[in-house]
Design a protein around this motif. Structure first.
Motif: not given
Length: 476
Positions: A305-309, A331-345
């Motif tokens: 719901v919150e990040y749309g992942l 995600m506390k200071t990031c705008k793009n949840a999907k892009l942040a997720c890609n770099w994380t995982i």
């Protein structure tokens, strides 16, 4: 012949406490053999057990998370068990009055969600660890008395996939609760699987075989798959399944007979005389229940719901609690949840694996990775440039400082890019002709040439769009 498969699982899980279930000895792993014991652990005459309040608290957390009814009266029983790994000749457990009963957990399978019922959770003490040698057996009593909960499922699983999903769901839940390390490779979580087959549509269970001490989730599935095949073959050939205890051999991916069983052992249970029943205050139980952390299922729903992942991204994050929490900090200071997720995982985990370090050991700060992702999102650096920035971020450097020092700032000045494009097209008349003839790969070639001229700093997306616009002008 077709068979219905019936699977039940008993899981022993060591609780995360500082001291043992009934003594003040420290709970430890990997310490010098027999260095974490006292008179109670060794069963010396005249010693008296004392219930570990912290272990009871952890058990209540597990019962609550798994939807079990909690018994407010704590009672223990004595299980007479004369063996070398229990020096006092009995185990203190909860045979008649488990701390929790009638619960469930939902699992994800290839056919969708399924609810697996949990019969009970009871508390007990662990046994010593034995090392069998050619000329004798060595015993380490460090593990003796470690607090355990035993989670007993109903026989609701029908194949190896469901069983593996059940163990993984329990592992995640207990891990997020913080009640256990659930490190199967270290023995803090151990699985015993009971499996039987019966003719399709029959109502009477077949003779069960127990597979002891499975130490990984993949081995749970492999052992069950093999055992289904083994038992099916025996029944198809007119044979009889004997009740037995087996173990899984990783080398051969098969189960091996340990011993035959001729019925249930009579342990002569009776109430533990040295521990009087303890009534737990309802206010104390509620206080524990109200303080539970966010559990995996709730976090999955929130991420959707919150990040749309996607479900895949969510499952990868949730499988690793530390990684999930690192992502939340990003995600506390990031705008793009999907892009942040890609770099994380992807990039983050690959870097950790390549350098053989844990997330806790790396110097990267979540806010720095967030800043880098924001730079990509805002067009300050390209994805390619970000890979170079990321290497230094993982060593503890600031993204903005790296970009400034290395001159990596992406060029998004349209007039400058337009000049480079016109210069490139003037030098590449064949590419214009190729594009005129429908060869779209010419665009990619031209983008590459402009990127070379800009030393990799031109905005790739903007460059691609402007090249197409310029080409369309020239072929008219």
């Amino acid at each position: 012949m077709e068979y219905d498969v019936v699977i039940g699982i008993e899981i022993h899980c060591e609780l995360k406490t500082k001291s043992k279930m009934f003594s003040s000895s420290p709970v430890s792993f990997g310490q010098t053999a027999n260095s974490c014991v006292n008179e109670i652990d060794l069963g010396h005459p005249g010693t008296m057990p004392c219930v570990n309040k912290g272990a009871v608290e952890q058990a209540i957390k597990a019962c609550t998370a798994l939807h079990l009814e909690i018994d407010p009266v704590l009672k223990f029983d004595r299980k007479n068990y004369y063996y070398a790994d229990l020096p006092k000749g009995f185990q203190i457990t909860q045979q008649f009055y488990p701390i929790g009963k009638n619960g469930y957990i939902e699992i994800e399978t290839s056919k969708g969600k399924k609810k697996v019922r949990i019969n009970r959770i009871h508390m007990e003490e662990d046994t010593a660890k034995q090392f069998h040698l050619n000329d004798g057996t060595l015993i380490d009593f460090n593990r003796a008395g470690t607090p355990l909960i035993e989670i007993v499922s109903e026989p609701d699983m029908t194949n190896g996939e469901e069983a593996a999903a059940y163990v993984e769901a329990l592992r995640q839940t207990l891990y997020y609760l913080g009640v256990s390390d659930v490190k199967m490779e270290e023995g803090s979580m151990r699985c015993d699987v009971n499996i039987s087959l019966m003719p399709k549509g029959a109502t009477e269970y077949g003779v069960k075989n127990e597979i002891k001490n499975l130490n990984s989730i993949s081995n749970v599935q492999k052992a069950i798959d093999f055992e289904i095949s083994r038992q099916s073959k025996i029944l198809d050939e007119g044979g009889i399944i004997e009740q037995a205890t087996r173990r899984f051999d990783e080398a051969t991916k098969s189960t091996i007979l340990m011993r035959l069983k001729e019925g249930n052992v009579d342990y002569k249970f009776f109430p533990e005389p040295n521990i009087v029943p303890i009534r737990l205050e309802n206010a104390w139980i509620k206080q524990i229940q109200d303080s539970l952390p966010e559990l995996p299922e709730a976090r999955k729903n929130r991420y959707a719901v919150e990040y749309g992942l996607s479900a895949y991204d969510i499952n990868v994050l949730i499988a690793n609690k530390e990684l999930s929490e690192f992502y939340e900090e990003i995600m506390k200071t990031c705008k793009n949840a999907k892009l942040a997720c890609n770099w994380t995982i992807t990039e983050l985990q690959a870097w950790l694996s390549k350098n053989n370090i844990t997330l806790q050991e790396c110097k990267a700060k979540p806010q720095d990775i967030a800043e880098m992702v924001n730079m990509i999102e805002n067009g300050i650096i390209s994805g390619k440039q970000a890979k170079e920035v990321f290497e230094d971020v993982m060593k503890g450097s600031s993204p903005s400082k790296i970009v400034e020092e290395k001159g990596l700032k992406q060029v998004s000045d349209t007039s400058l890019i337009e000049a480079l494009i016109k210069e490139t097209l003037d030098e590449q008349p064949q590419s214009i002709e190729d594009y005129r003839n429908g060869k779209d790969r010419a665009v990619g070639f031209l983008v590459g040439q402009v990127m070379k001229k800009s030393k990799g700093q031109a905005n790739p997306a903007m460059t691609n769009q402007m090249i197409v616009e310029e080409l369309n002008k020239r072929i008219k």
